[in-house]
Design a protein around this motif. Sequence first.
Motif, PDB file in Angstrom:
ATOM      1  N   GLU A 230       0.831  -1.219   0.000  1.00 41.65           N
ATOM      2  CA  GLU A 230       0.000   0.000   0.000  1.00 41.65           C
ATOM      3  C   GLU A 230       0.858   1.259   0.000  1.00 41.65           C
ATOM      4  O   GLU A 230       0.466   2.290  -0.536  1.00 41.65           O
ATOM      5  N   GLU A 231       2.020   1.173   0.617  1.00 42.37           N
ATOM      6  CA  GLU A 231       2.912   2.342   0.667  1.00 42.37           C
ATOM      7  C   GLU A 231       3.704   2.525  -0.627  1.00 42.37           C
ATOM      8  O   GLU A 231       4.449   3.491  -0.770  1.00 42.37           O
ATOM      9  N   GLY A 232       3.541   1.610  -1.566  1.00 40.34           N
ATOM     10  CA  GLY A 232       4.265   1.729  -2.831  1.00 40.34           C
ATOM     11  C   GLY A 232       5.709   1.262  -2.721  1.00 40.34           C
ATOM     12  O   GLY A 232       6.551   1.603  -3.550  1.00 40.34           O
TER      13      GLY A 232
ATOM     14  N   PHE B 188       5.735  -4.492  -4.802  1.00 42.12           N
ATOM     15  CA  PHE B 188       4.927  -4.649  -6.016  1.00 42.12           C
ATOM     16  C   PHE B 188       4.537  -6.118  -6.189  1.00 42.12           C
ATOM     17  O   PHE B 188       4.757  -6.922  -5.289  1.00 42.12           O
ATOM     18  N   LEU B 189       3.984  -6.446  -7.345  1.00 44.17           N
ATOM     19  CA  LEU B 189       3.472  -7.810  -7.523  1.00 44.17           C
ATOM     20  C   LEU B 189       4.499  -8.911  -7.216  1.00 44.17           C
ATOM     21  O   LEU B 189       4.157  -9.890  -6.566  1.00 44.17           O
ATOM     22  N   PRO B 190       5.745  -8.788  -7.663  1.00 45.69           N
ATOM     23  CA  PRO B 190       6.680  -9.891  -7.381  1.00 45.69           C
ATOM     24  C   PRO B 190       6.854 -10.123  -5.880  1.00 45.69           C
ATOM     25  O   PRO B 190       6.903 -11.272  -5.432  1.00 45.69           O
TER      26      PRO B 190
ATOM     27  N   ILE C 275      -3.892 -13.720 -13.784  1.00 47.13           N
ATOM     28  CA  ILE C 275      -2.826 -13.224 -12.893  1.00 47.13           C
ATOM     29  C   ILE C 275      -3.404 -12.586 -11.619  1.00 47.13           C
ATOM     30  O   ILE C 275      -3.017 -12.942 -10.512  1.00 47.13           O
TER      31      ILE C 275
ATOM     32  N   TYR D 270       4.074 -13.520 -17.357  1.00 46.99           N
ATOM     33  CA  TYR D 270       4.983 -12.812 -16.472  1.00 46.99           C
ATOM     34  C   TYR D 270       6.160 -13.695 -16.079  1.00 46.99           C
ATOM     35  O   TYR D 270       6.077 -14.909 -16.117  1.00 46.99           O
TER      36      TYR D 270
ATOM     37  N   LYS E 277       1.253   2.604 -12.848  1.00 39.88           N
ATOM     38  CA  LYS E 277       0.226   2.967 -11.870  1.00 39.88           C
ATOM     39  C   LYS E 277       0.821   4.000 -10.928  1.00 39.88           C
ATOM     40  O   LYS E 277       2.047   4.097 -10.784  1.00 39.88           O
TER      41      LYS E 277
ATOM     42  N   THR F  31       1.598   5.374  -7.361  1.00 40.38           N
ATOM     43  CA  THR F  31       1.703   4.919  -5.970  1.00 40.38           C
ATOM     44  C   THR F  31       2.047   6.129  -5.106  1.00 40.38           C
ATOM     45  O   THR F  31       2.301   7.220  -5.622  1.00 40.38           O
ATOM     46  N   LYS F  32       2.114   5.899  -3.797  1.00 39.41           N
ATOM     47  CA  LYS F  32       2.476   6.990  -2.887  1.00 39.41           C
ATOM     48  C   LYS F  32       3.895   7.485  -3.172  1.00 39.41           C
ATOM     49  O   LYS F  32       4.265   8.584  -2.787  1.00 39.41           O
ATOM     50  N   ARG F  33       4.695   6.635  -3.797  1.00 38.28           N
ATOM     51  CA  ARG F  33       6.095   7.008  -4.084  1.00 38.28           C
ATOM     52  C   ARG F  33       6.312   7.424  -5.531  1.00 38.28           C
ATOM     53  O   ARG F  33       7.450   7.552  -5.976  1.00 38.28           O
TER      54      ARG F  33
ATOM     55  N   PHE G 276       5.067   3.777 -10.990  1.00 32.62           N
ATOM     56  CA  PHE G 276       5.771   2.495 -11.136  1.00 32.62           C
ATOM     57  C   PHE G 276       4.910   1.569 -11.988  1.00 32.62           C
ATOM     58  O   PHE G 276       3.695   1.739 -12.066  1.00 32.62           O
ATOM     59  N   THR G 277       5.523   0.557 -12.573  1.00 34.01           N
ATOM     60  CA  THR G 277       4.718  -0.495 -13.206  1.00 34.01           C
ATOM     61  C   THR G 277       4.283  -1.449 -12.086  1.00 34.01           C
ATOM     62  O   THR G 277       4.857  -1.424 -10.992  1.00 34.01           O
ATOM     63  N   ILE G 278       3.300  -2.299 -12.379  1.00 38.46           N
ATOM     64  CA  ILE G 278       2.855  -3.241 -11.341  1.00 38.46           C
ATOM     65  C   ILE G 278       3.983  -4.204 -10.953  1.00 38.46           C
ATOM     66  O   ILE G 278       3.938  -4.826  -9.909  1.00 38.46           O
ATOM     67  N   MET G 279       4.982  -4.319 -11.809  1.00 38.50           N
ATOM     68  CA  MET G 279       6.109  -5.192 -11.485  1.00 38.50           C
ATOM     69  C   MET G 279       7.156  -4.477 -10.635  1.00 38.50           C
ATOM     70  O   MET G 279       8.152  -5.070 -10.228  1.00 38.50           O
ATOM     71  N   GLY G 280       6.940  -3.181 -10.398  1.00 40.22           N
ATOM     72  CA  GLY G 280       7.857  -2.444  -9.525  1.00 40.22           C
ATOM     73  C   GLY G 280       8.963  -1.691 -10.243  1.00 40.22           C
ATOM     74  O   GLY G 280       9.888  -1.198  -9.601  1.00 40.22           O
TER      75      GLY G 280
END
Lengths: 214, 293
Positions: A56-58, A61-63, A107, B112, B175, B177-179, B182-186
Motif C-alpha cells: 500500500e505504501e508503494g 509490487f506484484l513480485p 494473474i 509474467y 500505476k 503509488t504513494k512514491r 511504477f509499473t505493477i512489477m515495480g
Amino acid sequence: MSQESFYKEISEAIVSLDREKAISFAKKAIEENMNLLDVVEKGFGAGIRRIGELWEEGEFFLPELMLGGNIVQESMEILLPFLKANKEDIMSGKVVIATIEGDIHSIGKTIVATMLSANGFEVYDLGADVSAEKIINTALEKNANIIGVSALLTTTMIGQKKLIEILQDKGIRDKFKVILGGAPVTQNWVNECQADGYADNAIEAVKLIKKLMD
Amino acid sequence: MFKEWLKDDSKIILFDGGMGTEIFKRGIKPGKLPDILNMEQSEIVTEIHKAYYEAGSDMCQTNTFGSSYMNLQKYKLEDRIKEINEKAIENLKKVCPPNHLIVGDIGPSGEYKPPIGKATYEQWYSSYLKQIKYLEPGIDLWHIETISDIEEMVAAIQAVKEVSKKPIISSMTYKKTKRGFFTIMGNSLKDCIEKVENENVEIIGGNCTLGSKEMIELIKEMKNITNKPISIKPNAGKPRLTQGGITHYDQSEQDFAKDILQIVKLGAKIVGGCCGTSPKTIKEIKKGLDALV
C-alpha cells in the motif's frame, strides 16, 4: 531468545522474502514445541500483513506480494500438521475463487488466491475460464463461506451477475458471500449484481473478506 | 514522413483511440480475441480504422495488440499468427489516406516472469519476433505498448530491431503509488526510461491504466527525466455496463480532450487515447489541436 523476538525474526524473514530462513523458523518452532498458533499469528501472520502495508505504501509490487505469499504458504504447509487444534478452527474461512467463463486472465485472481491463502484462508483456486455452475458446485461441495469471481473484460463481467442470479434461482444466495474482482469492476456494478463487495487489489481483497467473515 | 513530423516542432502527431473497446461495443462474443476479427469480421475493424482517420488521426495502429505468439497460444490461435497479422495490415491499408501512417501494434505477451509466471527473456523475444516479421513489410513505425515489465519491453524492442529499422514508440503502463509512478512489477518511471533510452528507441510513452488527469502528472515527471519525444495515450476513466449490457465510459470527450491539450502544452509530441476512447474523442482532440495553431 524470547518468544516475542522469535516472532519478530519470523516476521522480518517474511518481509525480507527470505524463504530458507522462514522455513527453518517453522521447523524450529515445531522442534521446540512452541505454541504454534502464536507462531502463525504473531510471526508469519504479522509478516504477511506487513507485506500488505508495504504494498500500500508503494514499496512492494506484484513480485514481492507473490513471493511473500508463497513463502508463508509453504511455511504453513509445514506447520499445519502439527497444530493441535482442528484445521477448521485455525483457518479463517473457505474461499472458492475463479476467473469467469470466457475470460482467460488469471494473474490478478492468482495473486488474490495466494494472499488469501497466506492470510489463513482455505482457498480453492479453480483457475480461469470457469463456468458459473462449476464455481457454485465447488462452493457447495467444499462448504465455502466466500465465492470470489474475477473478470477483466467488460464482455465477461456479465458472467459475475449470472453467477449470482443462479444462486438466487437455486435459493442458496444466503449460503455464500460473493465478491467480485477485475479491473472494470466498480461499486455500481456490485450493486447491480447484488454482490457483497469488490476489491481493487489483493490486499484490499484480504481486508474485504476478513470484514465479511466477521 | 514520420521523421519529418518529429523534426517539425509545430507538429503534434494525433494517434488513434481505443480499438478493443470499440470492437466490444459492436458486440463481440465474450472470450473471443478481438484480433480474430481481422479475418472473421474485417469490415468492423476497417470501419473503426476509417472512423479514426476521418476523425483526424495522423496514424492508426494495426489490430494486433494480442497477436504475439505467446498471447495467441492462450487462445489456441498460434498457428494463425501469419494470417492474423498480415490481415491486420490489409484492413488498415484499405482505409489509410495519403500522407497518413500505419503503426504496427505490439501488446503484452500476457505472461509474467517468476515469481508470478514462468516467462523468460528468450520466450518473450522469440514470441515477439514471430509476430514482428509479419507486420514489418506493411507498417511505417512501431508502437510497443501496455507493457508492465521493463524486461519484456527490452525483449520486444530487441526483437523489433532484429528485423526492422523503423522508428519505435516504447510505451509502458504505469500505476500511481504513494512514491510516484511504477509499473505493477515495480519498475520505476526513471528506470524504465533509462532502459529504453539505452535501447535507442525514438519515442518514449505511457498508455493505459492511468486516466487523462493522472497522465498530466506522468508527463511532468517524464519531461524531467528525458529529452526524447513523448507519446501519451490515457484511458477514459473506468468502464461500466449499462442495463442493456453496453460498456460505457463516463468521462466526456470534451473533458478528455481538455486534459490532452494540457498534456500537449506540457510537451507531448504524440497524443491519442487508450481504452474507452473513440473516434468522437479523437475528433474533439483534433478540434482542440487545430485551435492551438
